[in-house]
Design an enzyme around this catalytic site. Sequence first.
Site, short mmCIF file in Angstrom:
data_model
loop_
_atom_site.label_atom_id
_atom_site.label_comp_id
_atom_site.label_asym_id
_atom_site.label_seq_id
_atom_site.Cartn_x
_atom_site.Cartn_y
_atom_site.Cartn_z
N SER A 12 53.52 49.37 48.90
CA SER A 12 53.84 47.99 48.55
C SER A 12 53.35 47.77 47.13
CB SER A 12 53.20 47.00 49.52
OG SER A 12 51.80 47.24 49.65
N GLU A 14 52.25 44.83 43.95
CA GLU A 14 51.85 43.47 43.60
C GLU A 14 52.33 43.14 42.19
OE1 GLU A 14 47.97 41.69 44.68
OE2 GLU A 14 47.67 41.56 42.51
N ARG A 104 41.01 33.12 49.77
CA ARG A 104 40.19 31.96 49.39
C ARG A 104 40.53 31.50 48.00
NH1 ARG A 104 34.08 32.47 47.46
NH2 ARG A 104 35.31 32.96 45.58
N ASP A 106 39.64 31.81 43.61
CA ASP A 106 38.48 31.69 42.75
C ASP A 106 38.35 30.29 42.19
OD1 ASP A 106 37.85 34.44 43.02
OD2 ASP A 106 39.39 34.93 41.52
N ALA A 124 39.27 31.44 53.48
CA ALA A 124 40.49 32.16 53.87
C ALA A 124 40.69 32.16 55.39
CB ALA A 124 40.44 33.59 53.34
N ALA A 151 29.51 37.48 48.72
CA ALA A 151 29.02 37.71 50.08
C ALA A 151 27.50 37.83 50.10
CB ALA A 151 29.64 38.97 50.66
N LYS A 164 38.76 36.75 59.91
CA LYS A 164 40.12 36.55 59.40
C LYS A 164 41.15 37.27 60.28
CE LYS A 164 39.09 37.84 55.12
NZ LYS A 164 39.20 38.10 53.66
N PHE A 215 38.00 43.19 34.86
CA PHE A 215 38.41 42.91 36.24
C PHE A 215 37.33 43.35 37.23
CE2 PHE A 215 43.29 43.32 35.40
CZ PHE A 215 43.26 42.11 34.73
N HIS A 265 48.88 50.17 48.48
CA HIS A 265 49.29 48.94 47.80
C HIS A 265 48.95 49.11 46.32
CE1 HIS A 265 50.34 44.68 47.51
NE2 HIS A 265 49.25 44.48 46.79
#
Length: 290
Positions: A12, A14, A104, A106, A124, A151, A164, A215, A265
Amino acid sequence: MTLGNLAHINVSFEFFPPKTPEMEDALWRTVRRLEPLNPAFVSVTYGAGGSTRERTHQTVKRLVDETGLKPAAHLTCVAATKDEVDAVARDYWDAGVRHIVALRGDSQEPGAPYQPHPGGYPFAVDLVAGLKKIADFEISVAAYPEVHPDAASAEADLDNLKRKIDAGATRAITQFFFDNDAYFRFMDRVLAAGITVPVVPGIIPVSNFRQIVKFAGATGASIPDSMARHFEGLDDDPETRKLVAVTIAAEQVRGLAAAGVKDFHFYTLNRADLSFALCHLLGLRAARES
């Protein structure tokens, strides 16, 4: 470099919504280049703080109208009430979109702590539960092999993922990572926690090392020292950077595939070349070549 006879690989991709006409042209060239690989789905991101909401909608709807791809629209909890998010979800369903990536999101203020929107979905897990009340969406959520930066602990992060899934998510997609052992250790913990849905590794081919460092700093992903050394002295040499990037990513996907990973992905950054090359190495061929 070859990965041998690897059957049943699923990929997949993005994309992110374009900001300018030139970026839009680049995106759709990428889409057309990757479409013949028959990906399981393609996802379209929201910007930070929900800043690209309308452009995300437009991109997703164009994918529905003009391609044979199955788009997955990102939705976040940021900067919207529950009613507003629900309206967006219903609009997607009416447009034929059956897959949502529920996140969720940012903070709207870069670097500021996340604060739930008054009247919105707080997290989320709440968004997933809300979406399942609207329609029978396929829902993907995020997973963090190296722990989400917000977290309290790795255990709390895994518990959040489990909640979730229990709320109705059907797949998790990981944040990008470069250490396959981190993914394998994470999967051991995932399975021990009773999570049985697919946890798809997110792979980002690194063509701009400085950008990836930025990132990674925001997402908690570690960068091996060897990767920094590989990109040393290549700031003004894009062609060599591209060769180095695909070599590094090829080694990563080869290691994952050799361990039995069948789903990948790719974070394309709206560029087709590196992702297409990696798919080729995984044994995928464009439809016109089959």
